[in-house]
Every structure is written in C-alpha cells, then in structure tokens.
Design a protein around this motif. Structure first.
Motif, PDB file in Angstrom:
ATOM      1  N   SER A 166     -51.677 -68.161  77.795  1.00 24.63           N
ATOM      2  CA  SER A 166     -52.485 -69.356  78.061  1.00 24.63           C
ATOM      3  C   SER A 166     -53.942 -69.108  77.673  1.00 24.63           C
ATOM      4  O   SER A 166     -54.599 -69.979  77.092  1.00 24.63           O
ATOM      5  CB  SER A 166     -52.400 -69.730  79.541  1.00 24.63           C
ATOM      6  OG  SER A 166     -51.083 -70.116  79.901  1.00 24.63           O
ATOM      7  N   TYR A 180     -56.933 -71.935  81.798  1.00 26.65           N
ATOM      8  CA  TYR A 180     -56.699 -73.161  82.563  1.00 26.65           C
ATOM      9  C   TYR A 180     -57.196 -74.422  81.853  1.00 26.65           C
ATOM     10  O   TYR A 180     -58.188 -74.403  81.127  1.00 26.65           O
ATOM     11  CB  TYR A 180     -57.401 -73.069  83.919  1.00 26.65           C
ATOM     12  CG  TYR A 180     -56.931 -71.919  84.768  1.00 26.65           C
ATOM     13  CD1 TYR A 180     -55.644 -71.896  85.305  1.00 26.65           C
ATOM     14  CD2 TYR A 180     -57.764 -70.834  85.030  1.00 26.65           C
ATOM     15  CE1 TYR A 180     -55.212 -70.829  86.067  1.00 26.65           C
ATOM     16  CE2 TYR A 180     -57.341 -69.768  85.801  1.00 26.65           C
ATOM     17  CZ  TYR A 180     -56.059 -69.767  86.316  1.00 26.65           C
ATOM     18  OH  TYR A 180     -55.631 -68.715  87.082  1.00 26.65           O
ATOM     19  N   LEU A 237     -47.653 -65.028  80.757  1.00 26.12           N
ATOM     20  CA  LEU A 237     -48.013 -66.449  80.790  1.00 26.12           C
ATOM     21  C   LEU A 237     -49.528 -66.621  80.835  1.00 26.12           C
ATOM     22  O   LEU A 237     -50.103 -67.431  80.103  1.00 26.12           O
ATOM     23  CB  LEU A 237     -47.361 -67.121  82.009  1.00 26.12           C
ATOM     24  CG  LEU A 237     -47.803 -68.557  82.313  1.00 26.12           C
ATOM     25  CD1 LEU A 237     -47.461 -69.487  81.156  1.00 26.12           C
ATOM     26  CD2 LEU A 237     -47.142 -69.063  83.601  1.00 26.12           C
ATOM     27  N   TYR A 238     -50.189 -65.842  81.701  1.00 24.03           N
ATOM     28  CA  TYR A 238     -51.646 -65.929  81.821  1.00 24.03           C
ATOM     29  C   TYR A 238     -52.307 -65.561  80.493  1.00 24.03           C
ATOM     30  O   TYR A 238     -53.196 -66.275  79.997  1.00 24.03           O
ATOM     31  CB  TYR A 238     -52.121 -64.989  82.934  1.00 24.03           C
ATOM     32  CG  TYR A 238     -53.600 -65.088  83.262  1.00 24.03           C
ATOM     33  CD1 TYR A 238     -54.040 -65.817  84.362  1.00 24.03           C
ATOM     34  CD2 TYR A 238     -54.559 -64.443  82.475  1.00 24.03           C
ATOM     35  CE1 TYR A 238     -55.396 -65.900  84.670  1.00 24.03           C
ATOM     36  CE2 TYR A 238     -55.908 -64.524  82.771  1.00 24.03           C
ATOM     37  CZ  TYR A 238     -56.322 -65.246  83.876  1.00 24.03           C
ATOM     38  OH  TYR A 238     -57.656 -65.333  84.164  1.00 24.03           O
ATOM     39  N   CYS A 265     -44.567 -76.700  90.439  1.00 26.74           N
ATOM     40  CA  CYS A 265     -43.571 -76.828  89.360  1.00 26.74           C
ATOM     41  C   CYS A 265     -42.212 -76.295  89.804  1.00 26.74           C
ATOM     42  O   CYS A 265     -41.174 -76.861  89.452  1.00 26.74           O
ATOM     43  CB  CYS A 265     -44.040 -76.086  88.114  1.00 26.74           C
ATOM     44  SG  CYS A 265     -45.246 -77.002  87.183  1.00 26.74           S
ATOM     45  N   LEU A 271     -52.039 -74.071  83.834  1.00 29.00           N
ATOM     46  CA  LEU A 271     -52.020 -72.985  82.850  1.00 29.00           C
ATOM     47  C   LEU A 271     -51.648 -73.590  81.500  1.00 29.00           C
ATOM     48  O   LEU A 271     -50.694 -74.376  81.403  1.00 29.00           O
ATOM     49  CB  LEU A 271     -51.024 -71.906  83.256  1.00 29.00           C
ATOM     50  CG  LEU A 271     -51.539 -70.915  84.310  1.00 29.00           C
ATOM     51  CD1 LEU A 271     -50.380 -70.182  84.967  1.00 29.00           C
ATOM     52  CD2 LEU A 271     -52.509 -69.922  83.696  1.00 29.00           C
ATOM     53  N   THR A 308     -50.093 -72.786  78.865  1.00 34.79           N
ATOM     54  CA  THR A 308     -48.706 -72.702  78.380  1.00 34.79           C
ATOM     55  C   THR A 308     -47.728 -72.721  79.556  1.00 34.79           C
ATOM     56  O   THR A 308     -46.607 -72.249  79.443  1.00 34.79           O
ATOM     57  CB  THR A 308     -48.486 -71.420  77.536  1.00 34.79           C
ATOM     58  OG1 THR A 308     -48.804 -70.274  78.328  1.00 34.79           O
ATOM     59  CG2 THR A 308     -49.351 -71.430  76.294  1.00 34.79           C
ATOM     60  N   GLY A 309     -48.192 -73.257  80.704  1.00 35.54           N
ATOM     61  CA  GLY A 309     -47.375 -73.277  81.917  1.00 35.54           C
ATOM     62  C   GLY A 309     -46.335 -74.389  81.936  1.00 35.54           C
ATOM     63  O   GLY A 309     -46.261 -75.232  81.035  1.00 35.54           O
ATOM     64  N   GLN A 310     -45.555 -74.399  83.008  1.00 30.58           N
ATOM     65  CA  GLN A 310     -44.410 -75.306  83.090  1.00 30.58           C
ATOM     66  C   GLN A 310     -44.816 -76.772  83.142  1.00 30.58           C
ATOM     67  O   GLN A 310     -44.162 -77.626  82.534  1.00 30.58           O
ATOM     68  CB  GLN A 310     -43.573 -74.961  84.326  1.00 30.58           C
ATOM     69  CG  GLN A 310     -42.956 -73.587  84.257  1.00 30.58           C
ATOM     70  CD  GLN A 310     -42.132 -73.277  85.493  1.00 30.58           C
ATOM     71  OE1 GLN A 310     -40.951 -73.601  85.546  1.00 30.58           O
ATOM     72  NE2 GLN A 310     -42.744 -72.670  86.486  1.00 30.58           N
ATOM     73  N   ARG A 329     -45.346 -63.419  84.512  1.00 32.29           N
ATOM     74  CA  ARG A 329     -46.571 -64.081  84.952  1.00 32.29           C
ATOM     75  C   ARG A 329     -47.792 -63.541  84.204  1.00 32.29           C
ATOM     76  O   ARG A 329     -48.689 -64.313  83.829  1.00 32.29           O
ATOM     77  CB  ARG A 329     -46.759 -63.891  86.462  1.00 32.29           C
ATOM     78  CG  ARG A 329     -45.874 -64.800  87.324  1.00 32.29           C
ATOM     79  CD  ARG A 329     -45.912 -64.352  88.781  1.00 32.29           C
ATOM     80  NE  ARG A 329     -45.237 -65.298  89.662  1.00 32.29           N
ATOM     81  CZ  ARG A 329     -45.860 -66.087  90.531  1.00 32.29           C
ATOM     82  NH1 ARG A 329     -47.173 -66.057  90.628  1.00 32.29           N
ATOM     83  NH2 ARG A 329     -45.185 -66.910  91.304  1.00 32.29           N
ATOM     84  N   ASP A 344     -48.261 -73.579  89.841  1.00 26.35           N
ATOM     85  CA  ASP A 344     -47.049 -72.762  89.730  1.00 26.35           C
ATOM     86  C   ASP A 344     -45.997 -73.131  90.780  1.00 26.35           C
ATOM     87  O   ASP A 344     -44.855 -73.444  90.454  1.00 26.35           O
ATOM     88  CB  ASP A 344     -47.414 -71.279  89.838  1.00 26.35           C
ATOM     89  CG  ASP A 344     -46.216 -70.380  89.632  1.00 26.35           C
ATOM     90  OD1 ASP A 344     -45.651 -70.389  88.530  1.00 26.35           O
ATOM     91  OD2 ASP A 344     -45.828 -69.673  90.583  1.00 26.35           O
ATOM     92  N   HIS A 380     -53.491 -73.708  91.509  1.00 29.83           N
ATOM     93  CA  HIS A 380     -52.795 -73.840  90.228  1.00 29.83           C
ATOM     94  C   HIS A 380     -51.407 -74.417  90.537  1.00 29.83           C
ATOM     95  O   HIS A 380     -50.975 -74.423  91.688  1.00 29.83           O
ATOM     96  CB  HIS A 380     -52.694 -72.493  89.510  1.00 29.83           C
ATOM     97  CG  HIS A 380     -52.153 -71.400  90.373  1.00 29.83           C
ATOM     98  ND1 HIS A 380     -50.805 -71.206  90.574  1.00 29.83           N
ATOM     99  CD2 HIS A 380     -52.775 -70.467  91.133  1.00 29.83           C
ATOM    100  CE1 HIS A 380     -50.625 -70.195  91.402  1.00 29.83           C
ATOM    101  NE2 HIS A 380     -51.797 -69.730  91.761  1.00 29.83           N
TER     102      HIS A 380
END
Length: 442
Positions: free
Chosen positions: A213, A222, A209-210, A412, A80, A82-84, A206, A409, A407
């Motif tokens: 992103s 993605y 976040l999606y 992480c 993602l 802007t994901g971890q 969540r 998630d 993914h």
C-alpha cells in the motif's frame, strides 16, 4: 403485499456495502433507515454547528467560521491503498462516486516522541527508532515478507507459516523489542499482543499489505475520501439503486415479524414488507446483541498540524499498548482542510481506544497531550456490541459495532463474514458484476 429477497436496516458503511453487493448479485433489496441521514453510527456531521448540537456543546466560537465547509466523521477510519475495502470499491465500481486523496503520514509513538513508521529500506536507514544492527535485521524481515510466497517453499526460509509463531519468526530475525513493537502494531496493525503466539502467516501478509500500500503513494499507505466517510454509504446507496434497490430514509422500524423463529417481514410506518433475509446494525435488534466492551472517541478541533509530523495535513499516529502499560493501542486519526473536511487551516484529530478503566478520559490523556493546544473536544463513549448468534436460524444477520482502530481491517472481516453467512459462499473479488438490472417502481 411487497416482497423482497433482503431487507437492510441502517445505512452504516457495512450495511450499505452488503446492500450494494446483494443488489449486484441480482437480489431484490429494500433498505430502510430510521434516521434522516446516511451513515448511522459512522455518519459524517455537517455543518459544524450540528456537531456542537449533537454533543450538547455551546458554540462554535466566532473564530471558527464557515460551518458548511466542515464534514466531521464520527468514526474515522483510513483505507489501506491495496486493502480489502478498496478492492470491494473497485470490484463494485463505487469508485465512480468517490474521490480519494492519500494521507500524508504514518507515525508511531515511542519513548515519549512521535516517529515516522519505517516500512521501506530507505526509511529504515534514516529511522531513529533503531540502531545500526536492528536496521539490518529489520530490512531482512521486510525483504522476507515482500518475497514470501505461500506456494513457493523456497521463499519460506525454513519458516513454517502455519506452525511457526510470530514470536518465533521475529526471534529468527533477531529483532529487538522496540522493532517488534512498531512492526506488530504500526505496520502489521495488530491491536493486541495475542498475535505473537499465533501462526506467523497472518503477520507476514499484514506486513506485505502495508508495504505494498505504501509503495503506491510513498508518503503513507493510507487513503481517505474527500468530504469524508459519509460519501461511502451514499456511493453504495447509488449502486444499490442502480441495480433496482429501494431506499426509505427517515422511516421508523415498528416491528420485525417472525414466523417459527425465522424472519418473515418488517413493519414500517404502518406498511408490511416481506423478506427472506434481514441485515441490520445492532441498534435495530437490541435483544439480539451483547456488550463486549466500550470504545472512547475524542474528536478534537485544532488550528495547527500535530507536532513532530512534518506539518502533515493528515496522518495516523499509533501509541502501542506497551508504551502506556495498557492492553490495547491508542489511535490518533488526523484529517483537515486538505481532504475538504474542515475550513482552511483547520484540523480534525480523533483519538480512540478500547476502554480499560472507570476513567476513560484519563486513559486517552497521553494522546490528547500530543495534540495541544486543542480548540474544542467532543467526547463519546459507546458500547462495543456483537451479535448473539450467527443468524443462520433466524435469517437475521447483525453487524458488529465499530471498534477503536482507525483503519478498516476488522470492519472488512465483518463484512466478509456476514456475506458468507447470508449467501453461504465466500466473497470473490474477481466475480463479474451481474448486469441484469432489477426494476422496482414501488
């Protein structure tokens, strides 16, 4: 006698991320892998001929040429934007060693057809997943999630993020069952229905976040590295080496030496390496893990884009569990020549899910039908292994196997949990890099 703060066994993505973080914090790290290549269970296979050999499949046919142009990830997972994991890459500056390209589409399977996942007001307006009234309600939910601030009660709209369940929150927005399904599974990326009876804060975060992103790149939320996920362990290996870490590939691990129930050393190739802590994947300590389930993955080689994905050269498709009366979702990850993973005009689609019956291949058949015609399939069924204990007593910290999601998630979360147990503190993205390089001439 050679002494280290931490010894890491295996060069899977999680082990390499933790090795890099340990080196970055000033620890003296030794990294050993019994294989001659980086990546472990999550390695990239190249050339294509090696993939056929690994799965004991005759070929490849002459119609598939230029085997060296292929990099096939055995466990493909998207990032993602802007994901971890992207934040960890930026924090450690491993982005210096990697090039990313946006994935072209995000789709959900509903009522026998593949649909684009609507995650903006514009997408919602044009989506055929919802009727007119559902579109309005869904847009209100998106607006609520994007403007939600845990510190500002006025943004909560009478929703208690710690007490109101997700089911109750969806009910307040009067969402229909179809909207709940794709929101929970294709936007919030929950892998089971249990989230509906949990506090709604996690789902709000969540969804945001999606959407955040997606706002970075518009086509999908993605990213995927050029040349495949094998670049990731190598990037962290370079980071660890830069900070004094030592790498030994193709070295057997003969024994993990214990003293009063605590790790003392690792014996490899006749040499004894002492350590205070040990990090490893499950394959190095089969007596310290237990089976929690099984995962099936089917790697499919295609010479065409997947139908109903607008000719996307890369995309994710999620089949929510309720569509097939299952307990877990089915995931399809599509990548291709556009990410330098296959020869020109060729595609790699990987189907994955948690096994629920004695006939795993039949379980994924609905997903495989979406990919037809398939040139070649490579099927693997692996055990989902988890550690028996948290490692604080033995100081042996074991990662979990890679789950069926496509993914990062849950991976992480495992990395952060292991970091917490190894160091005794939470991982902080804002902490400055340790600039005192160790040196190790051994």
């Amino acid at each position: 006698m050679q002494e280290y703060d931490v010894i890491v066994l295996g060069t899977g993505i999680k082990e390499c991320v933790l090795s890099g973080l340990m080196s970055l914090s000033g620890k003296k790290v030794l990294h050993i892998d019994k294989n001659s290549y980086h990546g472990g269970e999550s390695t990239s296979v190249s050339p294509l001929e090696e993939l056929y050999r690994r799965f004991k499949v005759p070929g490849p046919p002459k119609s598939i040429r230029r085997g060296k142009e292929w990099n096939v990830d055995l466990v493909p997972k998207f990032f993602l934007a802007t994901g971890q994991l992207v934040k960890i890459l930026v924090h450690t500056e491993v982005t210096r060693y990697l090039d990313f390209k946006v994935v072209e589409g995000s789709y959900v399977f509903k009522s026998g057809k593949v649909h684009k996942v609507p995650a903006t007001e514009e997408d919602a307006q044009s989506s055929d997943l919802m009727g007119m009234f559902d579109k309005r309600r869904f847009k209100k939910l998106l607006h609520f999630a994007l403007n939600f601030d845990i510190k500002n009660p006025r943004s909560h709209q009478d929703v208690d993020p710690e007490k109101t369940t997700t089911r109750e929150m969806f009910s307040r927005f009067d969402l229909g069952q179809d909207v709940i399904e794709f929101t929970g599974h294709a936007i919030a990326l929950h892998s089971s229905e249990s989230y509906l009876d949990q506090p709604c804060l996690e789902t709000i975060n969540r969804i945001r976040l999606y959407c955040e992103s997606l706002s970075r790149h518009n086509t999908s939320p993605y990213l995927y590295p050029l040349y495949g996920l094998g670049e990731l362990p190598q990037g962290f290996a370079r980071l660890s080496a830069e900070y004094g870490g030592t790498f030994l590939l193709n070295k057997p691990v003969d024994e993990i030496v214990m003293d009063n129930g605590k790790v003392k050393a690792v014996r490899s190739d006749g040499k004894l390496f002492h350590c205070k802590q040990l990090i490893c994947d499950p394959s190095y300590v089969p007596n310290r893990v237990r089976k929690m389930g099984r995962v099936i993955r089917v790697i499919c080689l295609l010479n065409h884009p997947v139908k109903n994905t607008h000719e996307a050269s890369s995309c994710q498709i999620i089949i929510p569990q309720t569509e097939l009366s299952r307990k877990s979702d089915i995931y399809i990850c599509v990548v291709s020549y556009s990410h330098s993973l296959a020869s020109d005009g060729m595609y790699i689609a990987t189907v994955s899910t948690t096994v629920e019956t004695n006939n795993p291949e039949k379980e994924v058949q609905p997903a495989l039908e979406l990919l037809e015609p398939i040139m070649q399939k490579f099927v693997s069924i692996t055990n989902l292994l988890v550690p028996n204990e948290d490692g604080r007593k033995s100081q042996i910290f074991v990662s979990r196997s890679y789950d069926a999601t496509n993914h990062f998630d849950s991976e992480c979360e495992d990395i952060k949990d292991m970091y917490r147990r190894v160091t005794g503190e939470e991982f902080c993205f804002g902490r400055p890099r340790n600039l005192s390089h160790n040196s190790d001439d051994d």
